[in-house]
Design an enzyme around this catalytic site. Structure first.
Site, short mmCIF file in Angstrom:
data_model
loop_
_atom_site.label_atom_id
_atom_site.label_comp_id
_atom_site.label_asym_id
_atom_site.label_seq_id
_atom_site.Cartn_x
_atom_site.Cartn_y
_atom_site.Cartn_z
N LEU A 1 0.73 -1.18 0.14
CA LEU A 1 0.08 0.21 0.04
C LEU A 1 0.90 1.17 0.02
O LEU A 1 1.95 1.36 0.68
CB LEU A 1 -0.91 0.03 1.21
CG LEU A 1 -1.82 -1.25 1.33
CD1 LEU A 1 -2.94 -0.90 2.42
CD2 LEU A 1 -2.81 -1.33 0.03
N HIS B 1 -3.61 4.24 -2.46
CA HIS B 1 -4.39 3.48 -1.92
C HIS B 1 -4.88 3.98 -0.66
O HIS B 1 -6.21 3.95 -0.47
CB HIS B 1 -3.75 2.07 -1.30
CG HIS B 1 -2.98 1.19 -2.46
ND1 HIS B 1 -1.57 0.86 -2.53
CD2 HIS B 1 -3.54 0.49 -3.57
CE1 HIS B 1 -1.43 0.29 -3.54
NE2 HIS B 1 -2.48 -0.18 -4.21
N GLN C 1 -4.78 -12.66 -12.66
CA GLN C 1 -4.57 -11.55 -13.52
C GLN C 1 -3.15 -11.44 -14.14
O GLN C 1 -2.77 -10.11 -14.62
CB GLN C 1 -5.01 -10.31 -12.89
CG GLN C 1 -4.32 -9.65 -11.79
CD GLN C 1 -5.34 -8.43 -10.88
OE1 GLN C 1 -6.24 -8.83 -10.46
NE2 GLN C 1 -4.72 -7.54 -10.99
P1 AMP Z 1 -3.27 -2.30 -7.19
O1 AMP Z 1 -3.03 -2.81 -5.48
O2 AMP Z 1 -2.37 -1.66 -7.97
O3 AMP Z 1 -4.30 -3.39 -7.53
O4 AMP Z 1 -4.51 -1.19 -6.87
C1 AMP Z 1 -5.54 -1.13 -5.97
C2 AMP Z 1 -6.43 0.13 -6.21
O5 AMP Z 1 -5.66 1.08 -5.95
C3 AMP Z 1 -6.91 0.26 -7.64
O6 AMP Z 1 -8.38 0.57 -7.73
C4 AMP Z 1 -6.05 1.12 -8.33
O7 AMP Z 1 -6.56 1.96 -9.30
C5 AMP Z 1 -5.89 2.32 -7.13
N1 AMP Z 1 -4.68 2.74 -7.16
C6 AMP Z 1 -3.14 2.27 -7.80
N2 AMP Z 1 -2.56 3.63 -7.83
C7 AMP Z 1 -3.08 4.74 -7.39
C8 AMP Z 1 -2.75 6.10 -7.45
N3 AMP Z 1 -1.48 6.43 -7.74
N4 AMP Z 1 -3.76 6.90 -7.14
C9 AMP Z 1 -5.15 6.56 -6.83
N5 AMP Z 1 -5.51 5.17 -6.69
C10 AMP Z 1 -4.47 4.31 -7.08
#
Ligand code: AMP
Length: 275
Positions: free
Chosen positions: A32, A36, A60
Site C-alpha cells: 500500500l 491506496h 490477472q
Molecule cells: P493495486 O493494488 O495496484 O491493484 O491497486 C488497488 C487500487 O488502487 C486500484 O483501484 C487502483 O486503481 C488504485 N490505485 C493504484 N495507484 C493509485 C494512485 N496512484 N492513485 C489512486 N489510486 C490508485
C-alpha cells in the site's frame, strides 16, 4: 489496527457485526502507498467503516509477468492503514480459488483493446476476483482508482451487468511531486529509471495540448516518440479514446481520455488523463 480476516466466512461475520452501518470496500493487491490510502479516505467520506482487501491475484498475471516478484508487505500495510480500515481481508489463493475452481467472468465492452492487446488474460482475472470480493463483502460502495482507468470502466460494467451488491466509485490518481502516478511497481525502478518514469505524465500533458489543437493521431504518435526519446524501452500504446466507452473517437465533442502503457526495462508503467 484493522481486524485481519482470511476466509470469506470470517469476512461475512466481521461485516455482519458492523451492520447496519454503511460499509465501503477498497480492493487492492497490497504494498500500500498513499494512492491506496486516498481510496480508503474517499470510502470513509461516504461510509462508516472501510474493508480493504489485500490479495495478489494470480489469475490477472500471465506466466511471464511479475506475480512472484510483486511486493508483499502485509505488516507494513496494516500499520499504514492503522485506524482507517476496520477490516482487512487477506485471503490465501486457495481461499479465493478452491480446488477445482472453474468459473471465469469475461466482460466485453470497455475491456476491448488497450490493456487487452498486451495482457489478454488480465480483465477476466480482474473481473472474476472483483466479483468474488464484492459478493463476499456486499459493501455499500467499492472504490477503484482512475489510475487503472480501463479497469475502472470494466468493473463498472461488471457491477452493472451482474447487479453486484456495490455502487462503484472512481477516485482520482495520486501523484508524486514530479507527476509520476504512485504505483506499487514504482518500487522496481532504479534511480535513473525513476527519472525516466517521471516523463510519462509530462508527455501525456503535452499530448493533450497537441490533441486539443489538432490531429489526435499526430498527438499520439508524437507522444510515443517522446517516450522512446526520453529513455522508455518500449511503448505498448498511447491512445486517445472516448472517456466513457474507450471506443475510437468519432465525435470530438464527447469527453476524451488519453491512456498510455510503456516499459522501462522490465517495469511496465501505465497512466491516463482527461483530455
Ligand atoms: P493495486 O493494488 O495496484 O491493484 O491497486 C488497488 C487500487 O488502487 C486500484 O483501484 C487502483 O486503481 C488504485 N490505485 C493504484 N495507484 C493509485 C494512485 N496512484 N492513485 C489512486 N489510486 C490508485
Amino acid at each position: 489496527m484493522p481486524e485481519v480476516v482470511t476466509t470469506v466466512a470470517e469476512l461475512r461475520q466481521a461485516i455482519a457485526r458492523l451492520r447496519p452501518a454503511r460499509i465501503g470496500m477498497v480492493p487492492t493487491m497490497g504494498a500500500l502507498h498513499a494512492g491506496h490510502v486516498s481510496l480508503v479516505t474517499a470510502a470513509r467520506e461516504q461510509c462508516d467503516h472501510v474493508v480493504v482487501s489485500i490479495f495478489v491475484n494470480p489469475t490477472q498475471f500471465a506466466p511471464n509477468e511479475d506475480f512472484d516478484a510483486y511486493p508483499r508487505t502485509l505488516e507494513a500495510d496494516l500499520a499504514r492503514l492503522g485506524e482507517m480500515a476496520a477490516i482487512v481481508f487477506a485471503p490465501t489463493a486457495r481461499e479465493m480459488y478452491p480446488d477445482g475452481f472453474a468459473t471465469t467472468i469475461t466482460v466485453g465492452g470497455p475491456s476491448a483493446g488497450l490493456e487487452t492487446d498486451f495482457r489478454p488474460h488480465f480483465f477476466a482475472g480482474v473481473a472474476t476476483v472483483v466479483a468474488k470480493l464484492l459478493l463476499a463483502a456486499s459493501p455499500d460502495i467499492a472504490v477503484f482508482g482512475e489510475k487503472d482507468y480501463q479497469q475502472l470502466l470494466v468493473v463498472r460494467r461488471l457491477a452493472r451487468d451482474l447487479a453486484l451488491p456495490a455502487r462503484i466509485i472512481g477516485a482520482p490518481t495520486l501523484r508524486e511531486p514530479d507527476g509520476l502516478a504512485l504505483s506499487s511497481r514504482n518500487a522496481y525502478l532504479s534511480p535513473p529509471q525513476r527519472q525516466i518514469a517521471g516523463r510519462l505524465n509530462v508527455i501525456l500533458k503535452e499530448a493533450i495540448i497537441r490533441a486539443r489543437q489538432g490531429n489526435l493521431w499526430a498527438a499520439e504518435d508524437a507522444a510515443t516518440r517522446a517516450l522512446l526519446d526520453s529513455g522508455f524501452d518500449s511503448v505498448d500504446y498511447v491512445a486517445i479514446r472516448d472517456a466513457e466507452s474507450l471506443a475510437e473517437i468519432h465525435d470530438r465533442r464527447r469527453p476524451m481520455r488519453i491512456l498510455a502503457a510503456a516499459k522501462i526495462g522490465k517495469t511496465r508503467l501505465i497512466d491516463n488523463m482527461a483530455v
